[in-house]
Design a protein around this motif. Structure first.
Motif, mmCIF file in Angstrom:
data_model
loop_
_atom_site.group_PDB
_atom_site.id
_atom_site.type_symbol
_atom_site.label_atom_id
_atom_site.label_comp_id
_atom_site.label_asym_id
_atom_site.label_seq_id
_atom_site.Cartn_x
_atom_site.Cartn_y
_atom_site.Cartn_z
ATOM 1 N N UNK A 1 0.870 -1.178 0.000
ATOM 2 C CA UNK A 1 0.000 0.000 0.000
ATOM 3 C C UNK A 1 0.904 1.224 0.000
ATOM 4 N N UNK A 2 0.657 2.139 -0.914
ATOM 5 C CA UNK A 2 1.437 3.373 -0.980
ATOM 6 C C UNK A 2 0.740 4.449 -0.161
ATOM 7 N N UNK A 3 1.525 5.092 0.706
ATOM 8 C CA UNK A 3 0.970 6.098 1.615
ATOM 9 C C UNK A 3 1.664 7.431 1.354
ATOM 10 N N UNK A 4 0.879 8.493 1.185
ATOM 11 C CA UNK A 4 1.430 9.831 0.948
ATOM 12 C C UNK A 4 0.971 10.780 2.041
ATOM 13 N N UNK A 5 1.804 11.760 2.319
ATOM 14 C CA UNK A 5 1.426 12.784 3.308
ATOM 15 C C UNK A 5 0.340 13.672 2.722
ATOM 16 N N UNK A 6 -0.402 14.304 3.594
ATOM 17 C CA UNK A 6 -1.482 15.192 3.162
ATOM 18 C C UNK A 6 -1.161 16.651 3.409
ATOM 19 N N UNK A 7 -0.174 16.912 4.284
ATOM 20 C CA UNK A 7 0.134 18.295 4.664
ATOM 21 C C UNK A 7 1.223 18.867 3.779
ATOM 22 N N UNK A 8 1.322 20.202 3.782
ATOM 23 C CA UNK A 8 2.416 20.891 3.109
ATOM 24 C C UNK A 8 2.202 21.089 1.629
ATOM 25 N N UNK B 1 5.698 6.768 1.027
ATOM 26 C CA UNK B 1 6.325 5.461 1.241
ATOM 27 C C UNK B 1 5.395 4.370 0.713
ATOM 28 N N UNK B 2 5.997 3.313 0.238
ATOM 29 C CA UNK B 2 5.224 2.130 -0.150
ATOM 30 C C UNK B 2 5.542 1.036 0.856
ATOM 31 N N UNK B 3 4.516 0.599 1.571
ATOM 32 C CA UNK B 3 4.668 -0.397 2.626
ATOM 33 C C UNK B 3 4.260 -1.767 2.108
ATOM 34 N N UNK B 4 5.086 -2.752 2.363
ATOM 35 C CA UNK B 4 4.755 -4.129 1.981
ATOM 36 C C UNK B 4 4.429 -4.928 3.240
ATOM 37 N N UNK B 5 3.268 -5.589 3.225
ATOM 38 C CA UNK B 5 2.831 -6.411 4.353
ATOM 39 C C UNK B 5 2.724 -7.868 3.905
ATOM 40 N N UNK B 6 3.072 -8.769 4.806
ATOM 41 C CA UNK B 6 2.923 -10.202 4.536
ATOM 42 C C UNK B 6 2.291 -10.851 5.763
ATOM 43 N N UNK B 7 1.190 -11.538 5.528
ATOM 44 C CA UNK B 7 0.516 -12.219 6.645
ATOM 45 C C UNK B 7 1.322 -13.432 7.093
ATOM 46 N N UNK B 8 1.417 -13.591 8.402
ATOM 47 C CA UNK B 8 1.935 -14.847 8.958
ATOM 48 C C UNK B 8 0.725 -15.740 9.215
ATOM 49 N N UNK C 1 6.451 -6.640 7.804
ATOM 50 C CA UNK C 1 6.294 -5.354 7.109
ATOM 51 C C UNK C 1 7.665 -4.793 6.764
ATOM 52 N N UNK C 2 7.704 -3.981 5.704
ATOM 53 C CA UNK C 2 8.936 -3.317 5.278
ATOM 54 C C UNK C 2 8.583 -2.151 4.354
ATOM 55 N N UNK C 3 9.533 -1.241 4.202
ATOM 56 C CA UNK C 3 9.375 -0.143 3.248
ATOM 57 C C UNK C 3 10.083 -0.560 1.958
#
Length: 227
Positions: free
Chosen positions: A35-42, A50-57, A67-69
């Motif tokens: 999931x890619x997350x962007x700031x909203x301010x400024x 950042x793009x966060x990668x998640x893997x279910x255990x 999780x990792x960036x």
């Protein structure tokens, strides 16, 4: 008994709907996605992403997901480390519940804070550069303050340079076997000797003038000083 697979499928469906434009599936066994997350301010040039990668255990959500960036934009390494630390804290606090939405929301809030920090850092750098430029301009305009101490130091160096210059001239004359030249002959032989003397005398005059001015304004100038 908890049906981990069912909980994971339900969360994945919800996440894909919520983050449709930034959701990417990497694998289904185990379930891995980003999931890619962007700031909203400024302003736009200050936004971070950042793009966060998640893997279910297997036992997620009773166990934290991996999780990792995987990519970042306008984010310094120290800030990326802060994001990872936040993910770890939030994951531990939300064990037992599906948590990806909570983790992503926490990261987005953190990115907004980072944007404000970046703006503050840039302002501090700007102010520092302006102050350094101002100090450099003052130093260039006013020069080195003249005191009795640095005048005497300059005078000693000036005298030593003059003595050394005369010594070199005499040595050159002795080595060449020539008799001592007149001032006119020296000038005609080497114009650099003449310009060197003029330079020394000009420096001496300007430095003396600075000293007299400084002493006058510090109430040290009196009739006992001979100009």
């Amino acid at each position: 008994m908890t049906d981990y697979a069912e909980e994971q499928r339900n969360e994945l469906e919800a996440l894909e709907s919520i983050y449709a434009d930034s959701f990417t599936v990497f694998s289904t066994s185990p379930e891995s996605f980003s999931i890619t997350v962007s700031s909203e301010a400024g302003e736009e040039e200050e936004n971070v992403e950042v793009t966060l990668k998640f893997t279910y255990v297997e036992s997620y959500p009773d166990a934290a997901p991996l999780y990792e960036i995987v990519s970042q934009e306008n984010l310094e390494d120290v800030d990326a480390s802060a994001v990872l630390a936040l993910l770890g804290e939030q994951a531990q606090e939300n064990l037992g519940m599906v948590m990806i939405f909570t983790l992503v929301s926490a990261v987005q809030d953190k990115l907004n804070e980072i944007v404000d920090q970046i703006k503050t850092r840039r302002e501090e750098v700007k102010v520092k550069k302006e102050k350094e430029a101002e100090e450099a301009e003052k130093k260039r305009f006013h020069g080195t303050p003249v005191t009795i101490e640095n005048f005497l130091n300059w005078k000693a160096k000036f005298d030593a340079d003059m003595i050394e210059m005369r010594r070199k001239r005499q040595k050159e004359e002795e080595q060449s076997g020539k008799s001592k030249l007149t001032g006119k002959q020296l000038f005609e032989t080497d114009h650099n000797l003449d310009t060197s003397d003029i330079k020394f005398l000009e420096e001496g005059f300007l430095f003396t003038l600075q000293l007299v001015t400084a002493l006058k304004w510090t109430n040290l100038y009196s009739k006992n000083w001979m100009i």
